[in-house]
Design a protein around this motif. Structure first.
Motif, mmCIF file in Angstrom:
data_model
loop_
_atom_site.group_PDB
_atom_site.id
_atom_site.type_symbol
_atom_site.label_atom_id
_atom_site.label_comp_id
_atom_site.label_asym_id
_atom_site.label_seq_id
_atom_site.Cartn_x
_atom_site.Cartn_y
_atom_site.Cartn_z
ATOM 1 N N ALA A 190 -2.712 -3.981 -8.061
ATOM 2 C CA ALA A 190 -1.709 -2.530 -9.068
ATOM 3 C C ALA A 190 -0.634 -2.682 -8.842
ATOM 4 C CB ALA A 190 -2.699 -1.307 -8.762
ATOM 5 N N SER A 191 0.022 -2.525 -9.639
ATOM 6 C CA SER A 191 1.613 -2.116 -10.179
ATOM 7 C C SER A 191 2.609 -1.119 -10.024
ATOM 8 C CB SER A 191 2.286 -3.112 -12.165
ATOM 9 O OG SER A 191 3.422 -2.820 -11.432
ATOM 10 N N ILE A 192 3.387 -0.550 -10.071
ATOM 11 C CA ILE A 192 3.952 0.274 -9.627
ATOM 12 C C ILE A 192 4.156 1.058 -10.973
ATOM 13 C CG2 ILE A 192 6.481 -0.285 -9.025
ATOM 14 C CD1 ILE A 192 5.262 2.777 -7.082
ATOM 15 N N GLU A 220 0.286 4.449 -7.918
ATOM 16 C CA GLU A 220 0.221 5.416 -7.430
ATOM 17 C C GLU A 220 -1.474 6.149 -8.834
ATOM 18 O OE1 GLU A 220 3.048 5.467 -11.295
ATOM 19 O OE2 GLU A 220 2.794 3.945 -9.519
ATOM 20 N N ASP A 221 -1.339 5.830 -10.230
ATOM 21 C CA ASP A 221 -2.696 6.556 -10.784
ATOM 22 C C ASP A 221 -3.911 5.921 -9.873
ATOM 23 O OD1 ASP A 221 -0.466 7.633 -12.095
ATOM 24 O OD2 ASP A 221 -1.087 6.409 -14.549
ATOM 25 N N PHE A 222 -3.872 4.804 -9.743
ATOM 26 C CA PHE A 222 -5.415 4.387 -9.326
ATOM 27 C C PHE A 222 -4.928 4.795 -7.595
ATOM 28 C CE2 PHE A 222 -7.510 1.108 -7.228
ATOM 29 C CZ PHE A 222 -8.909 1.218 -7.622
ATOM 30 N N LEU A 262 -2.724 5.345 1.630
ATOM 31 C CA LEU A 262 -1.054 5.217 1.012
ATOM 32 C C LEU A 262 -0.843 6.494 0.850
ATOM 33 C CD1 LEU A 262 -1.794 2.464 -1.884
ATOM 34 C CD2 LEU A 262 -0.902 2.221 0.370
ATOM 35 N N ASP A 263 0.644 6.867 1.019
ATOM 36 C CA ASP A 263 1.416 8.517 0.566
ATOM 37 C C ASP A 263 1.345 8.391 -0.890
ATOM 38 O OD1 ASP A 263 3.123 10.407 0.213
ATOM 39 O OD2 ASP A 263 3.675 10.361 2.620
ATOM 40 N N LEU A 323 4.657 7.065 -2.743
ATOM 41 C CA LEU A 323 4.420 6.547 -3.931
ATOM 42 C C LEU A 323 5.053 6.873 -5.988
ATOM 43 C CD1 LEU A 323 1.277 4.818 -4.266
ATOM 44 C CD2 LEU A 323 2.938 3.794 -3.626
ATOM 45 N N ILE A 324 4.972 8.070 -6.481
ATOM 46 C CA ILE A 324 5.397 8.288 -7.257
ATOM 47 C C ILE A 324 7.039 8.194 -6.736
ATOM 48 C CG2 ILE A 324 6.263 10.929 -7.853
ATOM 49 C CD1 ILE A 324 3.491 11.661 -7.221
#
Length: 322
Positions: free
Chosen positions: A241-243, A264-266, A279-280, A284-285
């Motif tokens: 995935a990609s931030i 972050e969406d996934f 993950l936090d 991530l946001i």
């Protein structure tokens, strides 16, 4: 089709896959700032740079500088991508992790555009890389099929062709004295849909039930998250995935080439369905906002703007109590 997995592993591709498609040069300090923000989120694998021809991918000309500047945290694998023997040798001289693997491009045209060689020629050259891995005692466990779900140059690719590419990866590994344990199906072209994920993973598992399957999906046509959910339904536990949805393959032959599914969406979707990511989401946001600052434009992530349901519920509760 099985129940959703209890836990998934998400590998971050943003700094590598994301920055390679940017039209402007990103300062080394900003690249490192994003990588170090990602390191605070619980991610265990961060792809940082690509050792590729800077004439073809100018934004990776500073790969050595970026690699040297990262302050690596214990327990995180900071990796570098390579596409040919020259790139591999550069990567091995640097401080980042180098994965041993076998890469086979699904379509010949994409191979020539992306790597600069036909599939056949790329496989021959890759034997030098496999010898390097063998000589160094490095494991080779994964095969990667590039552009497995379809091609913007050649159109629809048959399941039979993809199975042939998987067999080629297995054969090349065996020829070099390795045995693959997994296959990563990638979709830089943005063709994957839930139906094609069911079909292709089903075909691979039917022929090689012992192989683990991972997914590297892009969201070019808005189907990336749906395709990822299909993967979850099939029990896939490893995803790239990609931030903030940063990135896109510069050789995908479409103006709308998008990055990998948004990290972050996934992760948010998984956690809301009871699938652990480790993950936090809040961090991530924060990292997604850093990514936007670094590239200087809005990125397609949703949770970074909408927030988590946990935050929304807390806000609603406060209003109700007022």
């Amino acid at each position: 089709m099985s129940d959703l997995p209890k836990r998934v592993s998400i590998a971050e591709e943003g700094p590598r896959e994301g920055f390679q498609s940017e039209k402007k040069m990103i300062p080394v300090a900003d690249k490192v700032r994003l990588i170090e923000a990602l390191a605070e989120t619980g991610l265990k694998h961060i792809a940082c740079v690509s050792y590729v021809n800077p004439k073809r991918v100018p934004t990776m000309a500073d790969a050595d500088e970026v690699a040297q500047a990262i302050r690596q945290k214990p327990g995180i694998e900071y990796s570098a991508l390579w596409l040919n023997q020259q790139g591999l040798e550069r990567a091995l001289r640097g401080p980042l992790h180098v994965d041993g693997g076998v890469r086979v491009t699904a379509s010949d045209t994409f191979s020539k555009k992306n790597i600069g060689k036909s599939v056949a020629d790329a496989l021959v050259e890759q034997r030098m890389s496999l010898k390097t891995f063998k000589d160094r005692g490095m494991p080779v466990e994964w095969g990667v099929i590039l552009g497995a779900f379809g091609c913007n140059y050649e159109g629809e690719l048959s399941t039979e062709l993809i199975l042939h590419r998987v067999q080629q990866a297995l054969d090349e590994a065996e020829l070099a004295g390795f045995k693959l344990t997994g296959i990563k199906l990638t979709d830089a072209m943005g063709w994957a849909t839930p139906q094609s994920v069911y079909r292709l993973i089903g075909a691979v598992r039917s022929k090689w039930p012992e192989l683990e399957v991972s997914l590297h999906l892009h969201d070019t046509r808005g189907t990336g998250m749906a395709a990822a959910y299909a993967g979850l339904q099939l029990g896939v536990t490893q995803f790239d995935a990609s931030i903030a949805g940063l990135g896109g393959c510069p050789f995908a032959a479409t103006d709308g080439a998008a990055g990998n599914i948004c990290t972050e969406d996934f992760a948010f979707m998984c956690e809301e369905m009871g699938v652990e990511t480790g993950l936090d989401i809040d961090r991530l946001i924060d990292a997604a906002k850093v990514a936007e600052e670094v590239v200087g434009r809005l990125l397609p992530g949703h949770v970074m703007r909408g927030g988590t349901l946990k935050a929304a519920k807390a806000k609603a509760a406060q209003k109700a109590a007022a």
